[in-house]
Design a protein around this motif. Structure first.
Motif, PDB file in Angstrom:
ATOM      1  N   UNK A   1       0.840  -1.203   0.000  1.00  0.00           N
ATOM      2  CA  UNK A   1       0.000   0.000   0.000  1.00  0.00           C
ATOM      3  C   UNK A   1       0.874   1.253   0.000  1.00  0.00           C
ATOM      4  N   UNK A   2       0.510   2.225  -0.844  1.00  0.00           N
ATOM      5  CA  UNK A   2       1.263   3.470  -0.936  1.00  0.00           C
ATOM      6  C   UNK A   2       0.300   4.655  -0.971  1.00  0.00           C
ATOM      7  N   UNK A   3       0.792   5.764  -0.497  1.00  0.00           N
ATOM      8  CA  UNK A   3       0.149   7.057  -0.724  1.00  0.00           C
ATOM      9  C   UNK A   3       0.858   7.627  -1.943  1.00  0.00           C
ATOM     10  N   UNK A   4       0.090   8.104  -2.921  1.00  0.00           N
ATOM     11  CA  UNK A   4       0.640   8.625  -4.175  1.00  0.00           C
ATOM     12  C   UNK A   4       0.460  10.133  -4.194  1.00  0.00           C
ATOM     13  N   UNK A   5       1.471  10.838  -4.681  1.00  0.00           N
ATOM     14  CA  UNK A   5       1.376  12.286  -4.860  1.00  0.00           C
ATOM     15  C   UNK A   5       1.825  12.644  -6.270  1.00  0.00           C
ATOM     16  N   UNK A   6       0.996  13.406  -6.965  1.00  0.00           N
ATOM     17  CA  UNK A   6       1.374  14.013  -8.244  1.00  0.00           C
ATOM     18  C   UNK A   6       1.590  15.497  -7.983  1.00  0.00           C
ATOM     19  N   UNK A   7       2.676  16.040  -8.515  1.00  0.00           N
ATOM     20  CA  UNK A   7       2.929  17.477  -8.476  1.00  0.00           C
ATOM     21  C   UNK A   7       2.984  18.010  -9.899  1.00  0.00           C
ATOM     22  N   UNK A   8       2.266  19.071 -10.154  1.00  0.00           N
ATOM     23  CA  UNK A   8       2.391  19.831 -11.399  1.00  0.00           C
ATOM     24  C   UNK A   8       2.990  21.167 -11.028  1.00  0.00           C
ATOM     25  N   UNK A   9       4.104  21.532 -11.696  1.00  0.00           N
ATOM     26  CA  UNK A   9       4.784  22.781 -11.372  1.00  0.00           C
ATOM     27  C   UNK A   9       5.594  23.266 -12.566  1.00  0.00           C
ATOM     28  N   UNK A  10       6.197  24.451 -12.409  1.00  0.00           N
ATOM     29  CA  UNK A  10       7.003  25.071 -13.464  1.00  0.00           C
ATOM     30  C   UNK A  10       6.195  25.209 -14.751  1.00  0.00           C
ATOM     31  N   UNK A  11       4.963  25.663 -14.620  1.00  0.00           N
ATOM     32  CA  UNK A  11       4.049  25.739 -15.748  1.00  0.00           C
ATOM     33  C   UNK A  11       4.271  27.028 -16.539  1.00  0.00           C
ATOM     34  N   UNK A  12       4.565  26.875 -17.824  1.00  0.00           N
ATOM     35  CA  UNK A  12       4.678  28.006 -18.747  1.00  0.00           C
ATOM     36  C   UNK A  12       3.937  27.606 -20.021  1.00  0.00           C
ATOM     37  N   UNK A  13       3.754  28.526 -20.959  1.00  0.00           N
ATOM     38  CA  UNK A  13       3.106  28.141 -22.219  1.00  0.00           C
ATOM     39  C   UNK A  13       3.880  27.080 -23.015  1.00  0.00           C
ATOM     40  N   UNK A  14       5.188  26.932 -22.750  1.00  0.00           N
ATOM     41  CA  UNK A  14       5.997  26.008 -23.543  1.00  0.00           C
ATOM     42  C   UNK A  14       6.648  24.886 -22.733  1.00  0.00           C
TER      43      UNK A  14
END
Length: 162
Positions: free
Chosen positions: A113-126
């Motif tokens: 069993x695991x706890x999962x984390x997704x991170x979205x970061x450093x977002x730019x148009x490209x």
């Protein structure tokens, strides 16, 4: 503040540089590096989207379904691989004022069993960065990179607009 358009940045075509641990739970595991192509499109006037990632050197494709819950002001993200043909349990979360998206949920990896984390970061148009990390037992894991609450980062995707 989280909105139904948080993932608009992802719509379109991308190339992805992947860096993935050979064993998601082993902090001393080696890393694999491979390229992928990616396409994302909107549904429900932006309140949902679907993407497909093609990893020819790895022999699989992956897909994500993202759904925005306007009452909870929260996204649910569901992943599937062509290897299994099933949806994994969702991770849920939102984007903060800093523009970083944090999404968590419960799952298992190789029977653990695991706890999962997704991170979205450093977002730019490209460009954008996605990271996946696991935590076991809800406690800090010895040898974890960075030591941030026991999370072990095991997959990093750097997106570049195609």
């Amino acid at each position: 503040m989280t909105t139904a358009h948080d993932f608009d940045f992802l719509h379109g075509d991308w190339t992805i540089s992947n860096r993935r641990r050979e064993d998601y739970l082993d902090p001393s595991s080696g890393w694999q590096e491979f390229q992928a192509t990616h396409r994302c499109w909107a549904l429900f006037d932006g309140a949902a989207n679907v993407d497909e990632m093609d990893c020819p050197s790895q022999g699989f494709k992956g897909a994500t379904l993202r759904l925005f819950d306007p009452a909870a002001k929260e996204w649910s993200l569901y992943w599937s691989s062509s290897r299994t043909g099933t949806l994994e349990p969702p991770v849920r979360g939102s984007f903060g004022d800093d523009g970083r998206g944090v999404f968590e949920g419960d799952d298992s990896y190789a029977g653990t069993p695991v706890r999962v984390r997704f991170l979205w970061q450093r977002l730019t148009p490209t460009s954008a960065r996605w990271e996946q990390a696991f935590r076991t037992g809800g406690k800090a894991t010895e040898g974890t990179e960075g030591g941030e609450g026991g999370w072990l980062t095991n997959w990093i995707m750097d997106f570049t607009r195609a």
